[in-house]
Write an enzyme that holds these catalytic residues in place. Structure first.
Site, PDB file in Angstrom:
ATOM      1  N   HIS A  13     -16.971 -10.931   6.691  1.00  0.00           N
ATOM      2  CA  HIS A  13     -15.586 -10.451   6.772  1.00  0.00           C
ATOM      3  C   HIS A  13     -14.762 -11.329   7.703  1.00  0.00           C
ATOM      4  O   HIS A  13     -15.205 -11.657   8.799  1.00  0.00           O
ATOM      5  CB  HIS A  13     -15.588  -9.002   7.294  1.00  0.00           C
ATOM      6  CG  HIS A  13     -14.229  -8.368   7.282  1.00  0.00           C
ATOM      7  ND1 HIS A  13     -13.739  -7.654   8.344  1.00  0.00           N
ATOM      8  CD2 HIS A  13     -13.272  -8.327   6.332  1.00  0.00           C
ATOM      9  CE1 HIS A  13     -12.523  -7.194   8.038  1.00  0.00           C
ATOM     10  NE2 HIS A  13     -12.226  -7.597   6.823  1.00  0.00           N
ATOM     11  N   GLU A  68      -9.502   3.492   1.027  1.00  0.00           N
ATOM     12  CA  GLU A  68      -9.404   3.672   2.482  1.00  0.00           C
ATOM     13  C   GLU A  68      -8.381   4.744   2.861  1.00  0.00           C
ATOM     14  O   GLU A  68      -8.535   5.426   3.869  1.00  0.00           O
ATOM     15  CB  GLU A  68      -9.070   2.345   3.175  1.00  0.00           C
ATOM     16  CG  GLU A  68      -7.743   1.745   2.740  1.00  0.00           C
ATOM     17  CD  GLU A  68      -7.429   0.400   3.390  1.00  0.00           C
ATOM     18  OE1 GLU A  68      -8.242  -0.103   4.174  1.00  0.00           O
ATOM     19  OE2 GLU A  68      -6.357  -0.153   3.100  1.00  0.00           O
ATOM     20  N   GLU A  73     -11.150 -10.808   9.082  1.00  0.00           N
ATOM     21  CA  GLU A  73      -9.831 -10.178   9.278  1.00  0.00           C
ATOM     22  C   GLU A  73      -8.997 -11.141  10.109  1.00  0.00           C
ATOM     23  O   GLU A  73      -9.442 -11.591  11.167  1.00  0.00           O
ATOM     24  CB  GLU A  73      -9.989  -8.833   9.999  1.00  0.00           C
ATOM     25  CG  GLU A  73      -8.678  -8.160  10.407  1.00  0.00           C
ATOM     26  CD  GLU A  73      -7.755  -7.876   9.235  1.00  0.00           C
ATOM     27  OE1 GLU A  73      -8.146  -7.127   8.341  1.00  0.00           O
ATOM     28  OE2 GLU A  73      -6.621  -8.417   9.218  1.00  0.00           O
ATOM     29  N   GLU A 115      -7.062  -6.556  -2.912  1.00  0.00           N
ATOM     30  CA  GLU A 115      -6.610  -5.174  -2.765  1.00  0.00           C
ATOM     31  C   GLU A 115      -5.174  -5.115  -3.289  1.00  0.00           C
ATOM     32  O   GLU A 115      -4.956  -5.133  -4.496  1.00  0.00           O
ATOM     33  CB  GLU A 115      -6.727  -4.774  -1.296  1.00  0.00           C
ATOM     34  CG  GLU A 115      -6.543  -3.312  -1.023  1.00  0.00           C
ATOM     35  CD  GLU A 115      -6.464  -3.039   0.470  1.00  0.00           C
ATOM     36  OE1 GLU A 115      -6.935  -1.986   0.888  1.00  0.00           O
ATOM     37  OE2 GLU A 115      -5.916  -3.873   1.233  1.00  0.00           O
ATOM     38  N   HIS A 151      -7.949  -8.748   1.146  1.00  0.00           N
ATOM     39  CA  HIS A 151      -7.208  -7.496   1.368  1.00  0.00           C
ATOM     40  C   HIS A 151      -5.858  -7.826   1.985  1.00  0.00           C
ATOM     41  O   HIS A 151      -5.703  -8.845   2.639  1.00  0.00           O
ATOM     42  CB  HIS A 151      -8.010  -6.535   2.245  1.00  0.00           C
ATOM     43  CG  HIS A 151      -9.005  -5.770   1.421  1.00  0.00           C
ATOM     44  ND1 HIS A 151      -9.108  -4.402   1.454  1.00  0.00           N
ATOM     45  CD2 HIS A 151      -9.905  -6.197   0.502  1.00  0.00           C
ATOM     46  CE1 HIS A 151     -10.041  -4.014   0.603  1.00  0.00           C
ATOM     47  NE2 HIS A 151     -10.551  -5.086   0.021  1.00  0.00           N
ATOM     48  N   GLU A 152      -4.883  -6.954   1.743  1.00  0.00           N
ATOM     49  CA  GLU A 152      -3.478  -7.221   2.079  1.00  0.00           C
ATOM     50  C   GLU A 152      -3.096  -8.600   1.548  1.00  0.00           C
ATOM     51  O   GLU A 152      -2.604  -9.477   2.285  1.00  0.00           O
ATOM     52  CB  GLU A 152      -3.210  -7.117   3.592  1.00  0.00           C
ATOM     53  CG  GLU A 152      -3.513  -5.768   4.184  1.00  0.00           C
ATOM     54  CD  GLU A 152      -5.004  -5.534   4.415  1.00  0.00           C
ATOM     55  OE1 GLU A 152      -5.677  -6.472   4.841  1.00  0.00           O
ATOM     56  OE2 GLU A 152      -5.494  -4.420   4.139  1.00  0.00           O
ATOM     57  N   GLU A 176       0.832  -1.203   0.000  1.00  0.00           N
ATOM     58  CA  GLU A 176       0.000   0.000   0.000  1.00  0.00           C
ATOM     59  C   GLU A 176       0.867   1.253   0.000  1.00  0.00           C
ATOM     60  O   GLU A 176       1.012   1.929   1.017  1.00  0.00           O
ATOM     61  CB  GLU A 176      -0.981  -0.077   1.171  1.00  0.00           C
ATOM     62  CG  GLU A 176      -1.887  -1.297   1.001  1.00  0.00           C
ATOM     63  CD  GLU A 176      -2.825  -1.551   2.169  1.00  0.00           C
ATOM     64  OE1 GLU A 176      -2.782  -0.795   3.154  1.00  0.00           O
ATOM     65  OE2 GLU A 176      -3.599  -2.519   2.081  1.00  0.00           O
TER      66      GLU A 176
HETATM   67  C1  NOJ Z   1      -7.739  -3.109   5.767  1.00  0.00           C
HETATM   68  C2  NOJ Z   1      -8.660  -3.365   4.631  1.00  0.00           C
HETATM   69  O1  NOJ Z   1      -8.087  -2.917   3.430  1.00  0.00           O
HETATM   70  C3  NOJ Z   1      -9.977  -2.693   4.906  1.00  0.00           C
HETATM   71  O2  NOJ Z   1     -10.843  -2.845   3.814  1.00  0.00           O
HETATM   72  C4  NOJ Z   1     -10.574  -3.240   6.176  1.00  0.00           C
HETATM   73  O3  NOJ Z   1     -11.717  -2.493   6.489  1.00  0.00           O
HETATM   74  C5  NOJ Z   1      -9.593  -3.146   7.342  1.00  0.00           C
HETATM   75  N1  NOJ Z   1      -8.321  -3.656   6.984  1.00  0.00           N
HETATM   76  C6  NOJ Z   1     -10.073  -3.931   8.548  1.00  0.00           C
HETATM   77  O4  NOJ Z   1     -10.007  -5.291   8.295  1.00  0.00           O
HETATM   78 CA    CA Z   2      -5.725  -2.418   3.079  1.00  0.00          CA
END
Ligand code: NOJ
Ligand code: CA
Length: 691
Positions: free
Chosen positions: A389, A484, A391, A478, A459-460, A184
């Site tokens: 989601h 963001e 994470e 992503e 993402h990541e 990023e």
């Molecule tokens: C980074 C992600 O790119 C984003 O979309 C997400 O909301 C946050 N992490 C939390 O997981």
């Molecule tokens: Ca991100």
């Protein structure tokens, strides 16, 4: 229809192997393989005992002889003191239809050369390099065959070099700073000769003023991700650098073994780089037999509110993922024809430092104010998909332990789409974010999800190496600075040129979940007042936010703003209408860092969409609509920057108009500074509203 032709022949072999060493070294001919159009020619030779390849483009050197080989732990390097002992050639020409994509049909036409090299020293270890020459570039990969002198191995380095014949202008992001192991970053442009440590895809504009080259990789399955390192001196050579595991080893394996493909995409202009299909051609065909459940979609979500600090992921009075809030989003999605609703912060684990507490995440236990079965049933009843989601904060083992129980639960609730995340610099036990351990993890997630019938948005992520051909449930990711950053980035957000660079760099590797569609450009609802320019803020006009749906390809496209920001906004109709699955993609104009104009035809429809974006300079384009079917009448629905629009001072005006057009028309597109334009071109007999 599938067409395939294969021709085998052995060029060198028994004769060379039988000759004495010194004669072979002196007499080894070089081997060549050319692309079907003859423009790209790879030459493989042994130079002072080292296997190397070079690449000519239209008769001129593009890459000078560049070294190939490996360094191991506990064994001598492989690649020096070798001779070519065998070679074989094949050709292929096959065309297939992608279940979804930037284009529907992909033709893989190439000539292949397999070269086997063997050490002339006592170990006699062998390796194979497979080259494929396509009209749009070259791919090559190593194979380590099963053999007495090479079984288990630990690769410490890959010696692959890309030595350019001349300097070039490179568009790149770093791989070694400041947040180690993340993608990023803002892109920079610098001479190839000055590069230090960079990520791929890297896009190079050659000195001839038109040729463009992209170095990347394809079919990354069980190996670390590749970076590129300059040689720390002024030259035009880049070398493969591999992301390490915690103990410094790059790849552990056992023969027989193959590496990912190293890809060199070549085009006669930057606008011919997209759509980039080389990576898809170098991945195996789909392993998902029935793909009918895999569906591109647009979605909204409980997301921007957290980035705006209006809600929290964690529990408490500002918790975003409540049952009530989710139902409100589901209602909005159903009413406006969106396929999905993403909900973040629904599960236990977000309280405290969620990046550090990576193992605290549960992927099955909701917070008490979130009735998971209830909202899933509500979504189903409304014909909307709940996007769950996950994470992980890089807690790989914690996630892997829960994969089966989580996916079983989701399926039992009718959920078939997830978004995963890896906010962390290191993965699992201190492995690089992009190490072999992480690559294996990502594959495991994709394959397990496919088994359960679940679509994935990461993402990541590890960068895209064309996995979607083999696993079409791997939808988007992503892997670059997305929207963001416009909420909270300490540097103010993505500058107006950002997306014009993304199109020619990151997006060449595959779809990106950028999350466009912020209408409250000044983030007034989040800040309680319009944000100033020295604060993080969206740095585009509103019309440019619309254009991003066409320019930045993704099979899952978010309407990222708070849903209340779409109420009463006529421009929202474009987001409702725009397609997410394409038959054809044409880049009409483009200059990296300055502007892009793209036309795409919706799959299985006669509708076209045009997206045009610019950097901080206002620009006018005169676009011939010759891509339309001759003789057919269309209506262009135009969403342009309104009078006085400017990303910095006046980002909101959008001028909406429509007019009849046909294939002989030209469209004058006027873009404001930091602006854009989105156009929907529908057959005249179709009604203007699809939803
Ligand atoms: C980074 C992600 O790119 C984003 O979309 C997400 O909301 C946050 N992490 C939390 O997981
Ligand atoms: Ca991100």
């Amino acid at each position: 229809m599938l067409m395939r032709r294969r021709v085998f022949s052995t060029v060198l072999g028994v004769a060379a192997a039988a000759a004495s060493l010194s004669t072979v070294a002196a007499a080894q001919p070089s081997l060549r393989v050319a692309s079907p159009d003859g423009k790209n020619v790879v030459t493989v030779s042994v130079r002072q005992g080292t296997l190397s390849y070079s690449l000519d483009r239209e008769g001129k050197p593009l890459l000078l002889p560049s070294r190939l080989g490996f360094e191991f732990r506990g064994a001598p390097p492989l690649g020096d003191s070798v001779r070519i002992v065998d070679s074989a050639r094949t050709k292929a020409d096959e065309t297939w239809t992608q279940p979804w994509g930037e284009v529907a049909r992909v033709r893989d036409q190439h000539n292949e050369l397999r070269v086997t090299a063997e050490e002339t020293t006592s170990r006699h270890r062998r390796f194979v390099v497979v080259f494929r020459a396509f009209d749009d570039g070259v791919g090559f990969r190593y194979e380590l065959p099963e053999q007495p002198g090479l079984a288990d191995f630990e690769i410490m380095d890959e010696r692959t070099e890309f030595t350019f014949a001349q300097n070039a202008r490179a568009w790149w992001i770093p791989s070694n700073k400041p947040r180690l192991d993340r993608s990023e970053f803002l892109y920079a442009a610098s001479p190839l000769s000055t590069l230090d440590s960079i990520q791929t895809p890297v896009t190079l504009e050659l000195g001839d003023g038109h040729t463009a080259v992209v170095i990347h990789e394809a079919d990354l399955v069980d190996y670390p991700r590749m970076f590129l390192a300059g040689h720390g001196m002024e030259n035009n050579s880049l070398r493969a650098a591999l992301a390490p595991m915690a103990d410094g080893v790059k790849a552990r394996g056992r023969t027989p073994f193959q590496t990912p493909w190293r890809t060199i995409q070549i085009a006669s202009s930057v606008t011919a780089l997209a759509p980039s299909l080389l990576g898809l051609k170098l991945n195996p065909p789909s392993k998902v037999a029935n793909t009918s459940w895999i569906k591109p979609m647009k979605y909204v979500g409980i997301w921007w509110g957290m980035h705006m600090n209006i809600w929290t992921w964690s529990s408490g009075p500002k918790h975003g993922a409540t049952t009530e809030n989710t139902k409100r989003y589901i209602d909005f999605a159903a009413k406006n024809g969106f396929g999905g609703v993403l909900v973040e912060g629904w599960n236990v684990g977000w309280d405290g430092d969620w990046v550090a507490n990576r193992n605290a995440f549960s992927f099955t236990r909701p917070y008490p104010d979130y009735d998971l079965p209830g909202v899933a049933a509500y979504a189903k009843q409304k014909g909307v998909k709940l996007i769950v989601h996950n994470e992980t904060s890089g807690g790989l083992a914690n996630y892997e332990r829960q994969l089966d129980s989580a996916y079983t639960l989701y399926r039992s609730l009718g959920v078939d789409a997830i978004k995963t995340g890896y906010v962390t610099d290191t993965m699992g036990g201190n492995h690089s974010h992009y190490s072999q351990v992480a690559v294996r993890h990502h594959r495991k997630v994709i394959e397990t999800a496919a088994k359960y019938g679940i679509m994935v948005d990461v993402h990541e992520p590890i960068h895209d190496t064309g996995e979607r051909r083999t696993w079409p449930n791997m939808m988007s990711r992503e892997g670059a600075r997305g929207q963001e950053y416009n909420a909270w980035s300490s540097d103010g957000g993505n500058p107006p040129e950002h997306e014009t660079i993304l199109f020619f760099t990151r997006l060449l590797s595959g779809p990106m979940d950028f999350t466009p569609g912020i209408f409250d450009i000044q983030e007034t609802r989040g800040a309680g007042r319009p944000k100033r320019l020295d604060e993080p803020r969206v740095r585009t006009t509103l019309a440019k936010q619309l254009a991003l749906y066409v320019v930045l390809y993704s099979p899952v496209q978010m309407a990222a703003d708070l849903i209340e920001n779409y109420e009463g906004q006529p421009a929202f109709k474009f987001i409702k209408d725009v397609a997410v699955d394409w038959d054809t993609t044409r880049v009409i104009e483009g200059k990296i860092g300055d502007y892009v104009v793209v036309a795409r035809r919706e799959r299985n429809a006669q509708r076209w969409y045009l997206g045009a974006i610019t950097d901080e300079e206002g620009r006018t384009f005169d676009v011939p609509l010759s891509f339309l079917t001759p003789g057919r009448k269309y209506v262009a629905e135009i969403y342009a920057d309104g009078p006085g629009a400017n990303w910095a001072t006046n980002p909101l005006p959008v001028a909406i108009s429509s007019k009849p057009v046909d294939s002989t028309s030209r469209l004058r597109m006027v873009l404001a500074p930091g602006g854009g334009q989105a156009v929907r071109i529908r057959p005249a007999q179709e009604s203007s509203s699809t939803k």
